[in-house]
Design an enzyme around this catalytic site. Structure first.
Site, PDB file in Angstrom:
ATOM      1  N   GLU A   7      -6.174   5.325   9.722  1.00  0.00           N
ATOM      2  CA  GLU A   7      -6.585   3.977   9.857  1.00  0.00           C
ATOM      3  C   GLU A   7      -5.488   3.239  10.549  1.00  0.00           C
ATOM      4  OE1 GLU A   7      -7.648   1.543   6.278  1.00  0.00           O
ATOM      5  OE2 GLU A   7      -8.897   3.268   5.485  1.00  0.00           O
ATOM      6  N   GLU A  35      -5.962   5.719   0.105  1.00  0.00           N
ATOM      7  CA  GLU A  35      -4.932   4.876  -0.310  1.00  0.00           C
ATOM      8  C   GLU A  35      -4.600   4.756  -1.770  1.00  0.00           C
ATOM      9  OE1 GLU A  35      -5.429   1.257   1.890  1.00  0.00           O
ATOM     10  OE2 GLU A  35      -5.211   2.247   3.677  1.00  0.00           O
TER      11      GLU A  35
END
Ligand code: PNW
Length: 539
Positions: free
Chosen positions: A442, A229
């Site tokens: 995720e 991320e």
């Protein structure tokens, strides 16, 4: 390096808490009573979506649903959030040790990852538990500052031996280890030496770290995430003033300097990894979510495109669409950032084997109140340079309802928006055309107010999170039945853990952790996630 690791700790972090249990614990068998699923929610499944009206299409759609045998799935964590053992076995400090220890108020109640879930010592039991409930993969991150306490220079063999045993334990239990090299825990020494990700100097250091890890574990691990991320961690720049080396780069430009280093580090690591491990799957983890124009105005659709560009596109266009930034991003960054060279663009293009996305939620997107042009002309506008607004609520004309139920107030960015997941997956496939498919690396839900609950049974009955996983898995099946190539899922998270700035006050675990005894308990949501595969995975 001119300074010892101990001095780094003493000068920049100070004393850390130490767990009572600080040697590796052997696993004990998981009691069979712990593996009894909760009673079913009989009316939990109202199938929806444009082609599945409840009466007529339900069964047709449903029989088309399945996960192929090749589908991979598991649960995830990250080193600083679960490991604890902050100073043990040669770990060097990271920016997160400073943020949690020194920057007052940076985390709720100044909570730290010093002990966390003590997974550094309890991993055998954690792996035994996820194996017992039937989880085929565990995705964790390696702490760079354990392997290289300074981020560069001397290698710490003890840490390599630790992760080797973690990986071997996974394999022993039939759980595939999936490894992330970087989940935000930047070695402090690198931040203080050259500004961390703000400097391209980090690229060499990251690649050397990757080389050591690939060489050591390449024969045992075949799925690798380079970085987690970057949209999130590059936006932690500028770091709080006064604790780290200052760089003089203007605040709003810093995330983009970080971004360029990240892209180059990722691409070189990818190329190295494929050379050392030709059969591996290597990727980085993007994040964001589906962006729905708030209204059908031209301004809102332009703003939505800008949000894609400055969100997923910043990372996905260089890696999937020819090596360069989206035009709107380049337009901004070219005023201060050096352009990527042709060689770098070539190295970037095609440098992710799958499109990995941490796809928690979706949001409505609109133009700023002043309009896009006025925002772009005003570098101090709070929305500059993206110049797109987001909200989790439908417009007032549609009643102003939430897109879906809110997660815990500590995670205001997260609403359950599973109804939009099929469209999101289509969008990713149509836009970036990932050859190896899409993995949701995720997804999860901070159950509202879970930290206030005191009765274990109430904590385990996490209805909001259960419905989140239930609907999410159906949404993925729906998208797959419509031709989207989803190849895997990793649920966040294996256990309750240090939720960064929220400390331990927001819970994402599919297992509860008693932070006093370190005992783990499965929540209903874990059983729901497993059930999706019991029902739909082809044998
Ligand atoms: C992820 N957003 O972060 C991280 O990878 C995990 O470490 C973290 O614990 C988990 O999600 C839950 O928060 C995100 O604003 C943080 O869209 C913010 C966003 C998305 C993901």
């Amino acid at each position: 390096m001119g300074i010892t690791v101990d001095d780094l700790w003493n000068l920049y972090v100070g004393p850390v808490e130490v767990a009572k249990v600080n040697t590796t614990v052997q696993a004990t068998p998981v009691p069979s009573a712990d593996l009894i699923p909760p009673p079913p929610h009989y009316y939990g499944s109202l199938y929806k979506g444009h082609e599945s009206s409840y009466e007529s299409e339900l069964y047709k759609t449903n029989v088309n649903w399945s996960f192929p045998r090749t589908f991979w799935w598991g649960v995830a964590s990250a080193a600083y959030q679960v490991e604890g053992a902050a100073k043990d076995e040669g770990r060097g400090p990271t920016i997160w040790d400073v943020l949690t220890h020194r920057v007052t108020g940076f985390t709720v109640a100044n909570q730290t990852g010093d002990i966390a879930d003590n997974q550094y010592y309890l991993y055998k039991q954690d792996i035994a538990r996820i194996a017992a409930i039937g989880t085929p993969a565990y995705s964790f991150s390696i702490a760079w500052s354990r392997i290289f306490p300074y981020g560069r220079g001397p290698v710490n063999e003890q840490a390599l031996a630790h992760y080797e045993d973690l990986i071997d334990t996974c394999i022993e239990y039939g759980v595939e280890p999936i490894v992330t090299l970087y989940h935000w825990d930047l070695p402090l020494y690198l931040q203080n030496t050259y500004g961390g990700w703000l400097s391209e100097e980090i690229v060499d250091d990251f690649v050397e770290y990757a080389r050591v890890v690939f060489r050591r574990f390449g024969s045992k691990v075949s799925k690798w995430a380079t970085l987690n991320e970057p949209s999130v961690f590059c936006n932690t720049y500028p770091l709080p003033a006064g604790y780290f080396k200052a760089t003089g780069i203007p605040a709003k430009q810093q995330p983009f300097y970080c971004g360029q280093s990240v892209l180059l580090a990722h691409a070189r690591t990818y190329r190295l990894g494929k050379q050392l491990m030709p059969n591996s799957t290597i990727f980085f983890k993007n994040n964001g979510g589906y962006k729905i124009p708030l209204t059908n105005s031209t301004a809102d659709s332009l703003a939505t495109q800008r949000a894609w560009d400055f969100g997923e596109g910043l990372w996905a266009n260089p890696t999937f669409l020819g090596g360069d930034y989206p035009a709107s991003v380049k337009n901004y960054t070219s005023t201060f950032l050096r352009p990527l060279t042709a060689a770098e663009r070539g190295m970037l293009d095609g440098s992710s084997d799958i499109f990995a996305h941490d796809a928690y939620t979706s949001q409505f997107t609109s133009a700023p109140d002043v309009g896009i042009a006025a925002c772009l002309a005003n570098t101090s506008h709070p929305l500059f340079p993206t110049c797109a607004n987001t909200t989790y609520q439908y417009p007032a004309s549609l009643g102003g309802w939430d897109i879906g139920p809110a997660a815990d107030p500590g995670s205001p960015w997260l609403h359950k928006a599973t109804d939009w997941v099929p469209r999101f997956l289509h969008y990713v496939q149509d836009t970036w055309k990932p050859v190896g498919g899409i993995a949701v690396t995720e997804f999860g839900f901070g159950e509202p107010f879970e930290q206030l609950k005191t009765v274990l049974g109430d904590i385990r009955s996490d209805y909001g999170r259960t419905m989140y996983y239930h609907d999410y898995m159906e949404a993925i099946l729906q998208a797959m039945s419509e031709g989207v190539d989803v190849v895997g899922t990793l649920a966040w998270s294996i256990v309750d853990n240090l939720e960064w700035a929220q400390g331990y006050t927001v819970k994402f675990g599919m297992q509860y952790v008693n932070l006093t005894t370190q005992e783990r308990s499965f929540k209903a949501s874990y059983f729901e996630y497993v059930r999706a595969f019991q029902v739909y995975q082809r044998k």
